[in-house]
Design a protein around this motif. Structure first.
Motif, PDB file in Angstrom:
ATOM      1  N   VAL A   1      -5.937  96.084  74.321  1.00  0.00           N
ATOM      2  CA  VAL A   1      -5.873  96.121  75.783  1.00  0.00           C
ATOM      3  C   VAL A   1      -4.468  95.689  76.179  1.00  0.00           C
ATOM      4  N   THR A   2      -3.801  96.513  76.998  1.00  0.00           N
ATOM      5  CA  THR A   2      -2.452  96.180  77.451  1.00  0.00           C
ATOM      6  C   THR A   2      -2.374  96.317  78.965  1.00  0.00           C
ATOM      7  N   ALA A   3      -1.423  95.621  79.567  1.00  0.00           N
ATOM      8  CA  ALA A   3      -1.243  95.697  81.015  1.00  0.00           C
ATOM      9  C   ALA A   3       0.061  95.013  81.410  1.00  0.00           C
ATOM     10  N   TYR A   4       0.441  95.229  82.650  1.00  0.00           N
ATOM     11  CA  TYR A   4       1.530  94.499  83.277  1.00  0.00           C
ATOM     12  C   TYR A   4       0.906  93.638  84.360  1.00  0.00           C
ATOM     13  N   VAL A   5       1.180  92.341  84.344  1.00  0.00           N
ATOM     14  CA  VAL A   5       0.594  91.431  85.326  1.00  0.00           C
ATOM     15  C   VAL A   5       1.659  90.949  86.302  1.00  0.00           C
ATOM     16  N   GLU A   6       1.203  90.717  87.518  1.00  0.00           N
ATOM     17  CA  GLU A   6       2.013  90.098  88.567  1.00  0.00           C
ATOM     18  C   GLU A   6       1.032  89.349  89.450  1.00  0.00           C
ATOM     19  N   PRO A   7       1.496  88.559  90.387  1.00  0.00           N
ATOM     20  CA  PRO A   7       0.544  87.771  91.180  1.00  0.00           C
ATOM     21  C   PRO A   7      -0.555  88.628  91.819  1.00  0.00           C
ATOM     22  N   ASN A   8      -1.800  88.253  91.512  1.00  0.00           N
ATOM     23  CA  ASN A   8      -3.008  88.888  92.040  1.00  0.00           C
ATOM     24  C   ASN A   8      -3.184  90.351  91.650  1.00  0.00           C
ATOM     25  N   ARG A   9      -2.540  90.802  90.569  1.00  0.00           N
ATOM     26  CA  ARG A   9      -2.592  92.218  90.229  1.00  0.00           C
ATOM     27  C   ARG A   9      -2.365  92.471  88.735  1.00  0.00           C
TER      28      ARG A   9
END
Length: 163
Positions: free
Chosen positions: A82-90
């Motif tokens: 599982v991969t993703a890009y995280v930022e505040p609340n997202r």
């Protein structure tokens, strides 16, 4: 094919191996960016990492797993990676997560929280379709989780003594 290359691993701000530490770190990261801590209930995590400069996160588990979120009645499937890009609340550019709608498995690509922490959480597909649920459906009571873990350890100890 893995999205996590040796170059990404080398640039990781944080990288961990082993289920115990990866479970703790993944829940901490979700909480740190303003998302519910039960959003990624993976099992047997082998590796997790975070590249703080880009927000790139990855989690690798031994096998894909399914999880039913009882509060909303939805079945979700998590791939081995599982991969993703995280930022505040997202969470953006999410890979490796599918939700079952009727008889179809649909990929999720984005998750975000409106009006944290008591607001709504929205799940989007690459086609732009979305569903919104209460944030509370994806939160884990950490105190109850610790008690459960301690009970499992005690039960295992009792089994060992009986043998």
């Amino acid at each position: 094919m893995s999205l996590v290359t040796d170059e990404i691993r080398a640039s990781a701000t944080e990288m961990y191996s082993g289920d115990g530490i990866c479970q703790v770190k993944s829940k901490f990261l979700l909480t740190e960016v303003g998302l519910p801590n039960g959003l990624l209930p993976l099992k047997d995590i082998e590796e997790c990492g975070y590249v703080k400069e880009t927000g790139f996160v990855w989690l690798k588990q031994k096998n894909k797993c399914d999880h039913k979120f009882d509060k909303i009645g939805k079945l979700v499937q998590y791939a081995k990676e599982v991969t993703a890009y995280v930022e505040p609340n997202r969470i953006k550019k999410l890979t490796g997560v599918k939700v079952k709608e009727l008889l179809l498995w649909i990929n999720l690509s984005e998750i975000y929280v409106d009006d944290p922490p008591t607001g709504k959480i929205t799940f989007k597909t690459p086609a732009g379709l979305f569903r919104t649920f209460p944030v509370s459906a994806f939160e884990i009571d950490m105190a109850a989780e610790e008690v459960k873990d301690k009970d499992e350890v005690k039960a295992a100890a009792v089994e060992v003594k009986e043998v």
